[in-house]
Design a protein around this motif. Structure first.
Motif, PDB file in Angstrom:
ATOM      1  N   TYR A   1       0.820  -1.214   0.000  1.00  0.00           N
ATOM      2  CA  TYR A   1       0.000   0.000   0.000  1.00  0.00           C
ATOM      3  C   TYR A   1       0.853   1.263   0.000  1.00  0.00           C
ATOM      4  N   PHE A   2       2.164   1.105  -0.129  1.00  0.00           N
ATOM      5  CA  PHE A   2       3.099   2.219  -0.227  1.00  0.00           C
ATOM      6  C   PHE A   2       2.945   3.212   0.921  1.00  0.00           C
ATOM      7  N   GLY A   3       2.721   2.679   2.103  1.00  0.00           N
ATOM      8  CA  GLY A   3       2.675   3.500   3.302  1.00  0.00           C
ATOM      9  C   GLY A   3       1.379   4.259   3.532  1.00  0.00           C
ATOM     10  N   MET A   4       0.371   4.046   2.696  1.00  0.00           N
ATOM     11  CA  MET A   4      -0.900   4.769   2.840  1.00  0.00           C
ATOM     12  C   MET A   4      -1.836   3.964   3.738  1.00  0.00           C
ATOM     13  N   GLN A   5      -1.872   4.317   5.007  1.00  0.00           N
ATOM     14  CA  GLN A   5      -2.597   3.544   6.003  1.00  0.00           C
ATOM     15  C   GLN A   5      -4.104   3.570   5.787  1.00  0.00           C
ATOM     16  N   ASP A   6      -4.638   4.680   5.302  1.00  0.00           N
ATOM     17  CA  ASP A   6      -6.082   4.749   5.082  1.00  0.00           C
ATOM     18  C   ASP A   6      -6.514   3.771   3.991  1.00  0.00           C
ATOM     19  N   ILE A   7      -5.676   3.603   2.989  1.00  0.00           N
ATOM     20  CA  ILE A   7      -5.986   2.649   1.924  1.00  0.00           C
ATOM     21  C   ILE A   7      -5.831   1.221   2.431  1.00  0.00           C
ATOM     22  N   ALA A   8      -4.789   0.981   3.215  1.00  0.00           N
ATOM     23  CA  ALA A   8      -4.586  -0.358   3.788  1.00  0.00           C
ATOM     24  C   ALA A   8      -5.769  -0.769   4.646  1.00  0.00           C
ATOM     25  N   GLN A   9      -6.366   0.196   5.338  1.00  0.00           N
ATOM     26  CA  GLN A   9      -7.476  -0.104   6.234  1.00  0.00           C
ATOM     27  C   GLN A   9      -8.794  -0.292   5.495  1.00  0.00           C
TER      28      GLN A   9
ATOM     29  N   ILE B   1     -20.617   4.284   5.702  1.00  0.00           N
ATOM     30  CA  ILE B   1     -21.810   4.874   5.122  1.00  0.00           C
ATOM     31  C   ILE B   1     -22.376   5.985   6.004  1.00  0.00           C
ATOM     32  N   SER B   2     -22.273   5.818   7.297  1.00  0.00           N
ATOM     33  CA  SER B   2     -22.860   6.813   8.191  1.00  0.00           C
ATOM     34  C   SER B   2     -22.237   8.172   7.971  1.00  0.00           C
ATOM     35  N   ASN B   3     -23.066   9.193   8.058  1.00  0.00           N
ATOM     36  CA  ASN B   3     -22.684  10.596   7.938  1.00  0.00           C
ATOM     37  C   ASN B   3     -22.408  11.045   6.512  1.00  0.00           C
ATOM     38  N   ASN B   4     -22.498  10.170   5.518  1.00  0.00           N
ATOM     39  CA  ASN B   4     -22.315  10.611   4.141  1.00  0.00           C
ATOM     40  C   ASN B   4     -23.556  11.318   3.615  1.00  0.00           C
ATOM     41  N   GLU B   5     -24.724  10.817   4.006  1.00  0.00           N
ATOM     42  CA  GLU B   5     -25.988  11.405   3.585  1.00  0.00           C
ATOM     43  C   GLU B   5     -26.958  11.387   4.753  1.00  0.00           C
TER      44      GLU B   5
ATOM     45  N   ASP C   1     -11.097   6.838   2.114  1.00  0.00           N
ATOM     46  CA  ASP C   1     -11.650   6.719   3.465  1.00  0.00           C
ATOM     47  C   ASP C   1     -12.751   5.672   3.566  1.00  0.00           C
ATOM     48  N   GLY C   2     -12.890   4.866   2.520  1.00  0.00           N
ATOM     49  CA  GLY C   2     -13.955   3.868   2.491  1.00  0.00           C
ATOM     50  C   GLY C   2     -15.160   4.318   1.712  1.00  0.00           C
TER      51      GLY C   2
ATOM     52  N   ASN D   1      -5.213  13.956  -9.792  1.00  0.00           N
ATOM     53  CA  ASN D   1      -5.635  15.050 -10.678  1.00  0.00           C
ATOM     54  C   ASN D   1      -6.717  15.916 -10.028  1.00  0.00           C
ATOM     55  N   ASN D   2      -6.832  15.801  -8.694  1.00  0.00           N
ATOM     56  CA  ASN D   2      -7.749  16.622  -7.892  1.00  0.00           C
ATOM     57  C   ASN D   2      -9.224  16.327  -8.156  1.00  0.00           C
ATOM     58  N   THR D   3      -9.521  15.134  -8.639  1.00  0.00           N
ATOM     59  CA  THR D   3     -10.909  14.707  -8.763  1.00  0.00           C
ATOM     60  C   THR D   3     -11.204  13.655  -7.695  1.00  0.00           C
ATOM     61  N   THR D   4     -12.477  13.435  -7.449  1.00  0.00           N
ATOM     62  CA  THR D   4     -12.893  12.484  -6.419  1.00  0.00           C
ATOM     63  C   THR D   4     -13.924  11.519  -6.980  1.00  0.00           C
ATOM     64  N   LEU D   5     -13.719  10.243  -6.716  1.00  0.00           N
ATOM     65  CA  LEU D   5     -14.690   9.219  -7.073  1.00  0.00           C
ATOM     66  C   LEU D   5     -15.338   8.718  -5.794  1.00  0.00           C
ATOM     67  N   TYR D   6     -16.564   8.190  -5.916  1.00  0.00           N
ATOM     68  CA  TYR D   6     -17.271   7.706  -4.731  1.00  0.00           C
ATOM     69  C   TYR D   6     -17.628   6.233  -4.910  1.00  0.00           C
ATOM     70  N   SER D   7     -17.131   5.429  -3.991  1.00  0.00           N
ATOM     71  CA  SER D   7     -17.389   3.994  -4.062  1.00  0.00           C
ATOM     72  C   SER D   7     -17.148   3.370  -2.698  1.00  0.00           C
ATOM     73  N   TYR D   8     -17.987   2.390  -2.343  1.00  0.00           N
ATOM     74  CA  TYR D   8     -17.775   1.623  -1.123  1.00  0.00           C
ATOM     75  C   TYR D   8     -16.901   0.388  -1.372  1.00  0.00           C
TER      76      TYR D   8
END
Length: 452
Positions: free
Chosen positions: A117-125, A433-437, A245-246, A253-260
């Motif tokens: 995960y190249f040191g990215m703990q949020d992705i590892a989790q 999922i909580s707090n997203n909507e 973040d899950g 490129n400063n864009t954001t995708l949304y997926s669980y």
């Protein structure tokens, strides 16, 4: 750890890991000269190239797994122990395991690699990986459970996040997984879930390099990209993932995708093992070896397969981490062990590259063999035959062949089962999922995923 006594003529070879390298070496070592102790945390060998088909409900786990004890029923010199190795003691020629210590004459480290995960703990989790049968089953459960939850999602944005898939890594695993999920989206899911509009589902394949399939030619990469785009996969090259973040995937490129469901297939690293001589351990925990797969300065310790890094004149990173390299190294080391006992010089390892392949879906594949580049149906058939013949056991081959034929004729997969264990595991997306909507309470009530 208790092991029966050995013959006077036998040297004890302890092999850590029952992957392609460890399994092949154990099968090749002669009972006249060697007692073999094969240690693995599982009691089966798994055929990793087809894990993605387990994850996408194309195959059951037993089709690509084979019990170790069945493999070695007729090899009386091979002793299998289900344990985890915690440390190596080179000076004493011993290893420490979860079931006790064991001495060796030769030690072979073939314990594979882990997801990097190249040191990215949020992705590892939060991301899903696919290095084992259990991880593939967890991913299958997640994919199917997400579709069920999309039926009761409170709003369109939440529903889209449940349907969307983000795959990181444009190597063979990422490409094959994207193609398999895209075919499910086109042929199967609309029939299973007529209430859902799968035009709202997006499959993203993200690769940080300028193109896909860096281990193959530019032409093959272009062909594979066109196949994926025909299946409506959104291919992003030259872009990396910054965080996850899950729920939200932040890109470079400063864009954001949304997926669980983000699947990480972007790299591997070695499995750290205490006591391995520091001079041989590289920053990514892989083990540097010489041309005989031997640790420098240690005559009795060797490393094979994904655990090893053998620098070559062409690349300091050594040979690619693929099954053919591991198998050829194991065959060569078995021959070299015999040469050592006969007081002959060992022969250096030279990889014979028989080609590379990648499949995208039905009649869509690329293959490069002996300078010949294939694409389409011919490459697809070649891929099927090579992988089918690489599977251990006639029964497993028949199971896979029947499944593939059925899927080809009917455009269907009959294994879309959500298999829950008896206890809830920590891998859950309820908190994601909580707090997203504001209107996502109904989803939260049903969102807890079960691990395998």
């Amino acid at each position: 750890m208790e092991i029966p006594g050995r013959l006077v003529t036998q040297q004890r070879v302890v092999i850590v890991g029952a992957g392609f390298a460890g399994l092949t070496l154990a099968k090749k070592l002669s009972p006249a000269y060697f007692q073999v102790v094969l240690i693995d945390k599982h009691n089966y060998h798994q055929f990793q190239p087809l894990l993605y088909q387990v994850a996408t409900a194309g195959l059951e786990p037993n089709s690509i797994s084979f019990p170790l004890r069945k493999v070695f029923q007729k090899k009386k010199n091979v002793f299998i122990r289900i344990a985890e190795v915690s440390a190596v003691y080179p000076k004493d020629k011993k290893i420490a395991t979860s079931t006790g210590e064991l001495d060796y004459d030769f030690l072979v480290l073939a314990h594979g690699a882990a997801t990097n995960y190249f040191g990215m703990q949020d992705i590892a989790q939060n991301a899903f990986s696919m290095k084992s049968v259990s991880e593939a089953l967890l991913l299958r459960n997640t994919l199917l459970q997400n579709y069920e939850q999309a039926l009761i999602a409170g709003n369109k944005k939440e529903k889209a996040a449940l349907l969307n898939i983000v795959i990181v890594g444009g190597g063979p695993t990422g490409v094959e997984l994207a193609g398999a999920i895209a075919e499910m989206k086109a042929q199967i899911l609309p029939r299973d879930y007529p209430e859902l509009n799968f035009n709202d589902m997006n499959i993203h394949l993200i690769e940080a390099a300028p193109r896909l399939l860096n281990g193959m030619s530019e032409r093959s990469a272009v062909v594979v990209k066109s196949y994926l785009q025909a299946l409506r996969v959104k291919v992003h090259t030259g872009i990396s993932v910054k965080s996850y973040d899950g729920y939200s995937v932040a890109l470079s490129n400063n864009t954001t995708l949304y997926s669980y469901c983000m699947i990480w297939a972007a790299g591997v690293k070695g499995n750290a093992l205490k006591g391995v001589p520091a001079g041989s351990v590289l920053p990514d925990h892989s083990i540097e070896v010489d041309e005989f797969n031997r640790l420098k300065g240690h005559q009795h310790i060797f490393a094979l397969g994904d655990a090893a890094r053998m620098p070559t004149k062409l690349s300091s990173r050594g040979y690619p981490q693929v099954a053919p390299v591991a198998v050829q190294q194991a065959v060569q080391l078995a021959a070299n062990f015999k040469r050592l006992l006969l007081q002959k010089e060992m022969k250096p390892f030279r990889y014979k590259d028989k080609g590379s392949m990648a499949i995208v879906g039905r009649n869509r594949a690329v293959a490069e063999m002996a300078g010949i580049k294939l694409r389409g149906f011919v490459a697809w058939m070649a891929w099927l035959m090579v992988h089918l013949m690489s599977i251990i056991g006639v029964k497993n081959r028949l199971l896979i062949l029947v499944n593939w034929m059925w899927q080809y004729i009917t455009y269907d997969q009959s294994l879309r089962l959500i298999i829950r264990s008896s206890e809830r595991k920590s891998k859950s997306t309820t908190n994601k999922i909580s707090n997203n909507e504001k209107n996502s309470n109904d989803v939260n009530a049903h969102r807890s995923l079960v691990g395998v």
